[in-house]
Design a protein around this motif. Structure first.
Motif, short mmCIF file in Angstrom:
data_model
loop_
_atom_site.label_atom_id
_atom_site.label_comp_id
_atom_site.label_asym_id
_atom_site.label_seq_id
_atom_site.Cartn_x
_atom_site.Cartn_y
_atom_site.Cartn_z
N ARG A 66 90.18 -45.70 -18.03
CA ARG A 66 90.96 -46.86 -17.58
C ARG A 66 91.20 -46.81 -16.07
O ARG A 66 91.07 -47.82 -15.37
CB ARG A 66 92.30 -46.90 -18.30
CG ARG A 66 93.15 -48.10 -17.91
CD ARG A 66 94.50 -48.09 -18.58
NE ARG A 66 95.32 -49.20 -18.12
CZ ARG A 66 96.61 -49.35 -18.40
NH1 ARG A 66 97.23 -48.44 -19.13
NH2 ARG A 66 97.27 -50.38 -17.95
N ILE A 67 91.56 -45.63 -15.54
CA ILE A 67 91.87 -45.53 -14.10
C ILE A 67 90.63 -45.21 -13.27
O ILE A 67 90.65 -45.36 -12.05
CB ILE A 67 92.96 -44.49 -13.85
CG1 ILE A 67 92.52 -43.10 -14.31
CG2 ILE A 67 94.26 -44.88 -14.55
CD1 ILE A 67 93.56 -42.00 -14.09
N GLY A 68 89.56 -44.76 -13.92
CA GLY A 68 88.31 -44.52 -13.22
C GLY A 68 88.29 -43.28 -12.36
O GLY A 68 87.38 -43.10 -11.56
N THR A 69 89.25 -42.39 -12.54
CA THR A 69 89.29 -41.11 -11.82
C THR A 69 89.88 -40.06 -12.75
O THR A 69 90.49 -40.37 -13.77
CB THR A 69 90.16 -41.19 -10.54
OG1 THR A 69 91.50 -41.55 -10.91
CG2 THR A 69 89.61 -42.20 -9.56
N GLY A 70 89.71 -38.81 -12.35
CA GLY A 70 90.36 -37.72 -13.07
C GLY A 70 91.54 -37.23 -12.27
O GLY A 70 91.38 -36.43 -11.34
N GLN A 71 92.71 -37.71 -12.58
CA GLN A 71 93.92 -37.38 -11.82
C GLN A 71 94.63 -36.19 -12.43
O GLN A 71 94.89 -36.16 -13.64
CB GLN A 71 94.86 -38.58 -11.75
CG GLN A 71 94.30 -39.76 -10.98
CD GLN A 71 95.30 -40.89 -10.85
OE1 GLN A 71 96.41 -40.82 -11.37
NE2 GLN A 71 94.91 -41.96 -10.18
N VAL A 72 94.96 -35.23 -11.58
CA VAL A 72 95.69 -34.06 -12.07
C VAL A 72 97.10 -34.49 -12.51
O VAL A 72 97.72 -35.36 -11.91
CB VAL A 72 95.79 -32.98 -10.97
CG1 VAL A 72 94.42 -32.42 -10.67
CG2 VAL A 72 96.43 -33.53 -9.70
N SER A 73 97.56 -33.88 -13.58
CA SER A 73 98.89 -34.17 -14.15
C SER A 73 99.06 -35.63 -14.54
O SER A 73 100.18 -36.14 -14.59
CB SER A 73 100.00 -33.76 -13.17
OG SER A 73 99.91 -32.38 -12.85
N ALA A 74 97.95 -36.31 -14.86
CA ALA A 74 98.03 -37.73 -15.22
C ALA A 74 98.78 -37.95 -16.52
O ALA A 74 99.37 -39.01 -16.74
CB ALA A 74 96.62 -38.32 -15.32
N GLY A 75 98.77 -36.96 -17.40
CA GLY A 75 99.41 -37.14 -18.69
C GLY A 75 100.84 -36.64 -18.77
O GLY A 75 101.45 -36.67 -19.85
N ALA A 76 101.39 -36.17 -17.66
CA ALA A 76 102.73 -35.56 -17.69
C ALA A 76 103.78 -36.53 -18.21
O ALA A 76 104.64 -36.16 -19.01
CB ALA A 76 103.10 -35.06 -16.30
#
Length: 321
Positions: free
Chosen positions: A238-248
């Motif tokens: 959905r966001i098109g990137t792998g963001q650290v701590s995205a699921g926090a």
């Protein structure tokens, strides 16, 4: 009070919809509702896993960090290693399943308290994905440590999972409804679902009746990790990137949705349909507050209030049983 504990969530949803519809002309539109459903699809997938752990009288605090790990893993497979969408889906699923099995081992075999075991896993997973990424997000053409650019890119077929539509219905919404229906039917109309509830209802009685309770507790935690990974894949696409701590931030939302589900229609137990309705309540409330330009940090107050309300309804409904 019995009426409120049984139908209070539905009444609250209707009142919130009416309230925000009056204050904003854009709230009750097809576009906004598809946005709401798209946003809660990830929360609902995580909450399904939390619900399964709650059914066996457990609690999985590692789901948010597992979402982050799946998000990082799926994008790294494509951007760093130039692999196809199939591997970008399968590898994170295996990673999530492994996290769930480790949780099950710690809880079932080592006999650690579920909250302490999954809390420890949460910190280890957070440290793992931060170590892998060095604290940086993963994106197309990102610079690598050797000074070169990442050789791969996030593929359009992968992005379709989180951004695509089928007949004007967002694909993540279709995925959400599919799993809500499948798990609801599984829990209510199969032997597997009945034995999960029996395990959580009275573990000792279930064991004396011949139910392999440890195996079913392991199933619940394995599925919790698996659904967290599914949510992570949808989030990354959905966001098109792998963001650290995205699921926090998803941990509290999913727990609140699962706890709200206890009291929906007087179920008095964790259930996927109630969890889905809880996700809707949280989703429309946060969407409406955003449309009214309420600051994001103030929305945490609302989330906390929802969690307290959910716990109140849960314990009140238990007392009435």
């Amino acid at each position: 009070m019995r009426f409120l504990t049984k139908y209070g969530t539905i009444i609250a949803i209707l009142l919130i919809i009416a309230f925000f519809s009056i204050l904003s002309d854009e709230f009750f539109t097809y576009k906004n509702w598809t946005d709401i459903l798209r946003s809660i699809s990830i929360t609902t997938l995580v909450a399904i896993g939390v619900t399964l752990s709650l059914i066996v009288k457990g609690f999985d605090l590692s789901v948010g960090s597992t979402v982050s790990l799946a998000t990082i893993t799926s994008t790294a497979v494509m951007v760093w290693y130039r692999q196809e969408t199939v591997l970008a889906i399968c590898i994170p699923l295996l990673v999530g399943l492994l996290v769930g099995l480790i949780n099950a081992f710690l809880i079932v075999k080592i006999r650690l308290p579920d909250m302490l075991a999954t809390l420890g896993m949460m910190y280890m997973i957070n440290g793992l994905h931060l170590t892998i990424t060095k604290g940086y997000s993963i994106y197309n053409n990102m610079p690598l440590q050797d000074g070169s650019l990442a050789p791969g890119k996030i593929l359009p077929s992968f992005l379709f999972i989180g951004q695509g539509e089928i007949f004007s219905v967002p694909f993540p919404v279709i995925v959400m409804f599919f799993f809500v229906i499948v798990i609801h039917l599984c829990l209510n109309f199969t032997k597997f679902g009945r034995l999960l509830y029996v395990t959580g209802g009275n573990e000792e009685a279930a064991r004396l009746s011949g139910v392999p309770v440890n195996r079913y507790k392991a199933y619940a935690y394995a599925l919790s990790g698996l659904f967290a990974s599914i949510a992570g894949i949808v989030l990354a696409s959905r966001i098109g990137t792998g963001q650290v701590s995205a699921g926090a931030s998803l941990l509290m939302d999913s727990v609140a949705a699962a706890l709200i589900g206890y009291s929906v229609f007087g179920a008095n137990k964790p259930n996927v349909l109630g969890t889905f309705i809880g996700s809707i309540l949280i989703g429309i409330l946060l969407n409406g507050l955003t449309m009214l330009n309420v600051p994001y940090y103030a929305q945490d107050i609302v989330k906390g209030a929802i969690l307290v309300g959910a716990l109140t309804l849960m314990y009140k409904s238990r007392k009435e049983v």
